[in-house]
Design a protein around this motif. Sequence first.
Motif, PDB file in Angstrom:
ATOM      1  N   VAL A   1     -22.398 -16.524   9.293  1.00 51.22           N
ATOM      2  CA  VAL A   1     -21.082 -16.954   8.811  1.00 51.22           C
ATOM      3  C   VAL A   1     -20.057 -16.800   9.933  1.00 51.22           C
ATOM      4  CG1 VAL A   1     -19.331 -16.625   7.022  1.00 51.22           C
ATOM      5  CG2 VAL A   1     -21.738 -16.303   6.465  1.00 51.22           C
ATOM      6  N   SER A   2     -20.222 -15.757  10.748  1.00 49.83           N
ATOM      7  CA  SER A   2     -19.336 -15.580  11.903  1.00 49.83           C
ATOM      8  C   SER A   2     -19.491 -16.733  12.885  1.00 49.83           C
ATOM      9  CB  SER A   2     -19.640 -14.263  12.631  1.00 49.83           C
ATOM     10  OG  SER A   2     -19.336 -13.167  11.812  1.00 49.83           O
ATOM     11  N   LEU A   3     -20.723 -17.169  13.101  1.00 45.58           N
ATOM     12  CA  LEU A   3     -20.951 -18.300  13.998  1.00 45.58           C
ATOM     13  C   LEU A   3     -20.307 -19.572  13.464  1.00 45.58           C
ATOM     14  CD1 LEU A   3     -24.651 -17.698  15.104  1.00 45.58           C
ATOM     15  CD2 LEU A   3     -22.553 -17.279  16.386  1.00 45.58           C
TER      16      LEU A   3
ATOM     17  N   THR B   1     -16.168 -11.399   6.540  1.00 44.90           N
ATOM     18  CA  THR B   1     -15.783  -9.992   6.418  1.00 44.90           C
ATOM     19  C   THR B   1     -16.481  -9.326   5.236  1.00 44.90           C
ATOM     20  OG1 THR B   1     -13.851 -10.533   5.050  1.00 44.90           O
ATOM     21  CG2 THR B   1     -13.509 -10.390   7.442  1.00 44.90           C
ATOM     22  N   LEU B   2     -16.958 -10.144   4.263  1.00 38.53           N
ATOM     23  CA  LEU B   2     -17.627  -9.593   3.087  1.00 38.53           C
ATOM     24  C   LEU B   2     -19.136  -9.727   3.173  1.00 38.53           C
ATOM     25  CD1 LEU B   2     -15.235 -11.132   0.395  1.00 38.53           C
ATOM     26  CD2 LEU B   2     -15.200  -8.814   1.314  1.00 38.53           C
ATOM     27  N   VAL B   3     -19.607 -10.935   3.489  1.00 38.38           N
ATOM     28  CA  VAL B   3     -21.041 -11.220   3.543  1.00 38.38           C
ATOM     29  C   VAL B   3     -21.300 -11.944   4.857  1.00 38.38           C
ATOM     30  CG1 VAL B   3     -22.953 -12.446   2.435  1.00 38.38           C
ATOM     31  CG2 VAL B   3     -21.127 -11.474   1.042  1.00 38.38           C
ATOM     32  N   ASN B   4     -22.184 -11.366   5.672  1.00 36.10           N
ATOM     33  CA  ASN B   4     -22.426 -11.980   6.980  1.00 36.10           C
ATOM     34  C   ASN B   4     -23.892 -11.777   7.376  1.00 36.10           C
ATOM     35  OD1 ASN B   4     -21.885 -13.300   9.323  1.00 36.10           O
ATOM     36  ND2 ASN B   4     -20.746 -11.654  10.283  1.00 36.10           N
ATOM     37  N   PRO B   5     -24.811 -12.472   6.699  1.00 39.55           N
ATOM     38  CA  PRO B   5     -26.226 -12.260   7.026  1.00 39.55           C
ATOM     39  C   PRO B   5     -26.546 -12.769   8.432  1.00 39.55           C
ATOM     40  CG  PRO B   5     -25.985 -14.094   5.499  1.00 39.55           C
ATOM     41  CD  PRO B   5     -24.631 -13.472   5.665  1.00 39.55           C
ATOM     42  N   LEU B   6     -27.024 -11.883   9.248  1.00 42.85           N
ATOM     43  CA  LEU B   6     -27.419 -12.158  10.628  1.00 42.85           C
ATOM     44  C   LEU B   6     -26.276 -12.735  11.471  1.00 42.85           C
ATOM     45  CD1 LEU B   6     -30.892 -13.787   9.898  1.00 42.85           C
ATOM     46  CD2 LEU B   6     -30.419 -11.402  10.456  1.00 42.85           C
ATOM     47  N   GLY B   7     -25.052 -12.604  11.020  1.00 43.68           N
ATOM     48  CA  GLY B   7     -23.903 -13.111  11.769  1.00 43.68           C
ATOM     49  C   GLY B   7     -23.743 -14.610  11.697  1.00 43.68           C
TER      50      GLY B   7
ATOM     51  N   LEU C   1     -10.813 -17.562  14.667  1.00 46.42           N
ATOM     52  CA  LEU C   1     -11.624 -17.230  15.844  1.00 46.42           C
ATOM     53  C   LEU C   1     -11.640 -15.721  16.086  1.00 46.42           C
ATOM     54  CD1 LEU C   1     -10.738 -19.993  18.459  1.00 46.42           C
ATOM     55  CD2 LEU C   1     -12.985 -19.417  17.592  1.00 46.42           C
ATOM     56  N   VAL C   2     -10.488 -15.084  15.983  1.00 47.72           N
ATOM     57  CA  VAL C   2     -10.408 -13.631  16.212  1.00 47.72           C
ATOM     58  C   VAL C   2     -11.248 -12.890  15.183  1.00 47.72           C
ATOM     59  CG1 VAL C   2      -8.830 -11.659  16.163  1.00 47.72           C
ATOM     60  CG2 VAL C   2      -8.171 -13.743  17.350  1.00 47.72           C
ATOM     61  N   VAL C   3     -11.113 -13.258  13.917  1.00 47.27           N
ATOM     62  CA  VAL C   3     -11.899 -12.608  12.865  1.00 47.27           C
ATOM     63  C   VAL C   3     -13.384 -12.900  13.066  1.00 47.27           C
ATOM     64  CG1 VAL C   3     -12.345 -12.540  10.379  1.00 47.27           C
ATOM     65  CG2 VAL C   3      -9.996 -12.582  11.224  1.00 47.27           C
ATOM     66  N   GLY C   4     -13.727 -14.117  13.453  1.00 51.90           N
ATOM     67  CA  GLY C   4     -15.119 -14.469  13.692  1.00 51.90           C
ATOM     68  C   GLY C   4     -15.737 -13.658  14.823  1.00 51.90           C
ATOM     69  N   VAL C   5     -14.992 -13.460  15.898  1.00 54.83           N
ATOM     70  CA  VAL C   5     -15.503 -12.642  17.018  1.00 54.83           C
ATOM     71  C   VAL C   5     -15.694 -11.202  16.573  1.00 54.83           C
ATOM     72  CG1 VAL C   5     -14.858 -11.662  19.258  1.00 54.83           C
ATOM     73  CG2 VAL C   5     -14.598 -14.108  18.861  1.00 54.83           C
ATOM     74  N   ALA C   6     -14.737 -10.682  15.823  1.00 55.67           N
ATOM     75  CA  ALA C   6     -14.843  -9.295  15.374  1.00 55.67           C
ATOM     76  C   ALA C   6     -16.028  -9.102  14.432  1.00 55.67           C
ATOM     77  CB  ALA C   6     -13.544  -8.878  14.682  1.00 55.67           C
ATOM     78  N   THR C   7     -16.199  -9.986  13.468  1.00 57.62           N
ATOM     79  CA  THR C   7     -17.317  -9.828  12.533  1.00 57.62           C
ATOM     80  C   THR C   7     -18.660 -10.106  13.205  1.00 57.62           C
ATOM     81  OG1 THR C   7     -16.977 -12.091  11.720  1.00 57.62           O
ATOM     82  CG2 THR C   7     -15.926 -10.296  10.491  1.00 57.62           C
ATOM     83  N   ALA C   8     -18.678 -10.990  14.206  1.00 57.80           N
ATOM     84  CA  ALA C   8     -19.918 -11.222  14.964  1.00 57.80           C
ATOM     85  C   ALA C   8     -20.291  -9.966  15.750  1.00 57.80           C
ATOM     86  CB  ALA C   8     -19.755 -12.417  15.898  1.00 57.80           C
ATOM     87  N   ALA C   9     -19.307  -9.291  16.292  1.00 56.28           N
ATOM     88  CA  ALA C   9     -19.585  -8.048  17.023  1.00 56.28           C
ATOM     89  C   ALA C   9     -20.119  -6.979  16.086  1.00 56.28           C
ATOM     90  CB  ALA C   9     -18.318  -7.561  17.715  1.00 56.28           C
ATOM     91  N   VAL C  10     -19.576  -6.865  14.890  1.00 57.85           N
ATOM     92  CA  VAL C  10     -20.068  -5.889  13.909  1.00 57.85           C
ATOM     93  C   VAL C  10     -21.495  -6.251  13.496  1.00 57.85           C
ATOM     94  CG1 VAL C  10     -19.718  -5.026  11.566  1.00 57.85           C
ATOM     95  CG2 VAL C  10     -17.770  -5.262  13.089  1.00 57.85           C
ATOM     96  N   ALA C  11     -21.765  -7.532  13.248  1.00 60.78           N
ATOM     97  CA  ALA C  11     -23.111  -7.958  12.849  1.00 60.78           C
ATOM     98  C   ALA C  11     -24.113  -7.696  13.961  1.00 60.78           C
ATOM     99  CB  ALA C  11     -23.100  -9.434  12.463  1.00 60.78           C
ATOM    100  N   ALA C  12     -23.716  -7.963  15.204  1.00 70.18           N
ATOM    101  CA  ALA C  12     -24.614  -7.748  16.334  1.00 70.18           C
ATOM    102  C   ALA C  12     -24.910  -6.258  16.526  1.00 70.18           C
ATOM    103  CB  ALA C  12     -24.025  -8.307  17.607  1.00 70.18           C
ATOM    104  N   SER C  13     -23.903  -5.430  16.355  1.00 70.54           N
ATOM    105  CA  SER C  13     -24.138  -3.986  16.505  1.00 70.54           C
ATOM    106  C   SER C  13     -25.022  -3.445  15.404  1.00 70.54           C
ATOM    107  CB  SER C  13     -22.807  -3.234  16.537  1.00 70.54           C
ATOM    108  OG  SER C  13     -22.177  -3.296  15.273  1.00 70.54           O
ATOM    109  N   ALA C  14     -24.911  -4.013  14.202  1.00 67.64           N
ATOM    110  CA  ALA C  14     -25.751  -3.557  13.096  1.00 67.64           C
ATOM    111  C   ALA C  14     -27.203  -3.989  13.295  1.00 67.64           C
ATOM    112  CB  ALA C  14     -25.225  -4.097  11.768  1.00 67.64           C
ATOM    113  N   GLN C  15     -27.404  -5.213  13.816  1.00 74.31           N
ATOM    114  CA  GLN C  15     -28.756  -5.729  13.994  1.00 74.31           C
ATOM    115  C   GLN C  15     -29.460  -5.110  15.188  1.00 74.31           C
ATOM    116  OE1 GLN C  15     -28.579  -9.956  14.249  1.00 74.31           O
ATOM    117  NE2 GLN C  15     -28.131 -10.210  12.067  1.00 74.31           N
ATOM    118  N   PHE C  16     -28.740  -4.925  16.275  1.00 73.84           N
ATOM    119  CA  PHE C  16     -29.377  -4.478  17.507  1.00 73.84           C
ATOM    120  C   PHE C  16     -29.094  -3.022  17.813  1.00 73.84           C
ATOM    121  CE2 PHE C  16     -28.505  -9.078  18.132  1.00 73.84           C
ATOM    122  CZ  PHE C  16     -29.805  -9.506  18.049  1.00 73.84           C
ATOM    123  N   GLY C  17     -28.398  -2.328  16.945  1.00 76.80           N
ATOM    124  CA  GLY C  17     -28.123  -0.918  17.145  1.00 76.80           C
ATOM    125  C   GLY C  17     -27.330  -0.665  18.413  1.00 76.80           C
TER     126      GLY C  17
END
Length: 148
Positions: A97-99, A89-95, A130-146
């Motif tokens: 940490v979410s993975l 939730t704080l630092v997630n380079p390329l997602g 798992l829920v937090v990981g999915v949410a932060t992965a979705a945020v990371a993916a939206s930031a990377q791929f617009g």
Amino acid sequence: MTLPAAGWFPDPQDATRLRWWDGRTWGNDTRALPSRAVPVVPVAVSPVGPSFSVGTGVIHTRPWASDAGSARRVCVVTIVAAVAAAVSTLVNPLGLVSLLALAAGTAAVIAPRTTGRWRVLSRSIAASALVVGVATAAVAASAQFGLF
């Protein structure tokens, strides 16, 4: 208390006869003992059925929720999942940490390494990771791929 199965038992009122036990109560049907010389020992009967006992040396009981001697309270994989989810939730380079949170959370939900009531707590924490990981992965993916 489990009662004996239905069958013919020595009659508690007449040791020379057998009486039908239906599994709950004595029936009215009686019959003579078999012709061979089999000694019949009178059976003490309670009002609800034949009495019997189970030796206490045979019964081994343990609490269902935990075994005090070998309870495992800590699951390292669950702790890794929870920490990775919090860090994502704080630092997630390329997602990444979410993975890590997703992988550790999945492993901890499937096979927690705790026992008793701690297993429920471990699975709950892993599911939350798992829920937090999915949410932060979705945020990371939206930031990377617009995406959004």
